[in-house]
Design an enzyme around this catalytic site. Structure first.
Site, mmCIF file in Angstrom:
data_model
loop_
_atom_site.group_PDB
_atom_site.id
_atom_site.type_symbol
_atom_site.label_atom_id
_atom_site.label_comp_id
_atom_site.label_asym_id
_atom_site.label_seq_id
_atom_site.Cartn_x
_atom_site.Cartn_y
_atom_site.Cartn_z
ATOM 1 N N CYS A 8 0.944 -1.282 0.272
ATOM 2 C CA CYS A 8 0.045 -0.041 -0.098
ATOM 3 C C CYS A 8 1.024 1.238 -0.091
ATOM 4 O O CYS A 8 2.056 1.101 -0.409
ATOM 5 C CB CYS A 8 -0.987 0.000 1.213
ATOM 6 S SG CYS A 8 -0.133 0.247 2.784
ATOM 7 N N ASN A 11 2.438 1.519 4.091
ATOM 8 C CA ASN A 11 2.674 0.186 4.981
ATOM 9 C C ASN A 11 2.454 0.173 6.512
ATOM 10 O O ASN A 11 3.082 -0.371 7.321
ATOM 11 C CB ASN A 11 4.126 -0.353 4.825
ATOM 12 C CG ASN A 11 4.464 -1.550 5.286
ATOM 13 O OD1 ASN A 11 5.435 -2.004 5.787
ATOM 14 N ND2 ASN A 11 3.364 -2.400 4.890
ATOM 15 N N CYS A 13 -1.378 0.816 7.283
ATOM 16 C CA CYS A 13 -2.819 0.502 7.290
ATOM 17 C C CYS A 13 -3.147 -0.743 6.564
ATOM 18 O O CYS A 13 -3.483 -1.775 7.174
ATOM 19 C CB CYS A 13 -3.501 1.703 6.940
ATOM 20 S SG CYS A 13 -3.457 3.300 7.694
ATOM 21 N N ARG A 14 -3.293 -0.655 5.135
ATOM 22 C CA ARG A 14 -3.763 -1.658 4.442
ATOM 23 C C ARG A 14 -3.220 -2.868 4.205
ATOM 24 O O ARG A 14 -3.460 -4.061 4.516
ATOM 25 C CB ARG A 14 -4.506 -1.182 3.189
ATOM 26 C CG ARG A 14 -5.411 -0.097 3.121
ATOM 27 C CD ARG A 14 -5.559 0.613 1.672
ATOM 28 N NE ARG A 14 -4.506 1.351 1.466
ATOM 29 C CZ ARG A 14 -4.320 2.134 0.379
ATOM 30 N NH1 ARG A 14 -5.154 1.842 -0.527
ATOM 31 N NH2 ARG A 14 -3.310 2.861 0.024
ATOM 32 N N SER A 15 -1.880 -2.900 3.877
ATOM 33 C CA SER A 15 -0.934 -3.758 3.434
ATOM 34 C C SER A 15 -0.633 -4.678 4.992
ATOM 35 O O SER A 15 -0.609 -6.008 4.888
ATOM 36 C CB SER A 15 0.305 -3.346 2.702
ATOM 37 O OG SER A 15 1.069 -2.424 3.367
ATOM 38 N N ASP A 129 -8.287 3.476 1.541
ATOM 39 C CA ASP A 129 -7.322 3.915 2.464
ATOM 40 C C ASP A 129 -7.840 4.570 3.625
ATOM 41 O O ASP A 129 -8.560 5.609 3.381
ATOM 42 C CB ASP A 129 -6.345 4.970 1.675
ATOM 43 C CG ASP A 129 -5.171 5.269 2.792
ATOM 44 O OD1 ASP A 129 -5.301 4.712 4.010
ATOM 45 O OD2 ASP A 129 -4.194 5.910 2.264
#
Length: 163
Positions: A8, A11, A13-15, A129
């Site tokens: 993401c 690095n 939140c999402r990933s 995001d």
């Protein structure tokens, strides 16, 4: 060993959520000796930081502890990972550009893609995001990466005849 990298922007939140959920799914299937995963960001905004506290809180609610420290996508990742999974189209474009700059080649088809390719409920192409949102947005991302992870793992099992 099949190596998967989730990517993401920063690095945090999402990933890391995608990595933590996918790691748990792999363990549930007894495939930890066959599938490894990690995560990275296209930018180095948060290098060395733990995932966002809201991401850690949501994942902990489901029994998953996120301990990854943020890192930036590197040239070595293109040689070390079989699959590089982007959280959205912008990340995908950045990954392709960095691959070309690092190796002189764009990654082969089927090696990099957006994670929502594996979400049958997707109404958009990317994992949103949640960074500037509230805890509900992190819960939504958790649900999305869980659906994607289940389908992606099923794909890997079939593609690599792991079952």
């Amino acid at each position: 060993m099949i190596n998967v990298l989730f990517v993401c922007l920063g690095n945090i939140c999402r990933s890391p959520l995608a990595e933590g959920v996918f790691r748990a799914l792999v363990a549930q299937q007894g495939l930890t000796e066959k599938i490894n995963c990690d995560s990275a960001g296209t930018h180095g905004y948060h290098i060395g930081a733990l995932p966002d506290r809201r991401a850690r809180r949501v994942s902990a609610d489901y029994g998953i502890q996120l301990t990854h420290t943020a890192r930036k996508l590197s040239s070595d990742d293109f040689a070390n990972f079989d699959y590089i999974v982007a959280m959205d189209e912008s990340n995908l474009e950045h990954i392709q550009t960095q691959s070309y700059r690092s190796t002189g080649f764009y990654p082969e088809e089927g090696r990099i893609f957006t994670y929502r390719n594996f979400d049958h409920q997707a109404d958009e192409s990317g994992v949103p995001d949640p960074y500037y949102e509230d805890i509900a947005a992190f819960e939504n991302v958790y649900q999305i990466v869980t659906r994607c992870g289940e389908q992606f793992l099923e794909y890997l099992i079939k593609e690599h005849k792991l079952a």
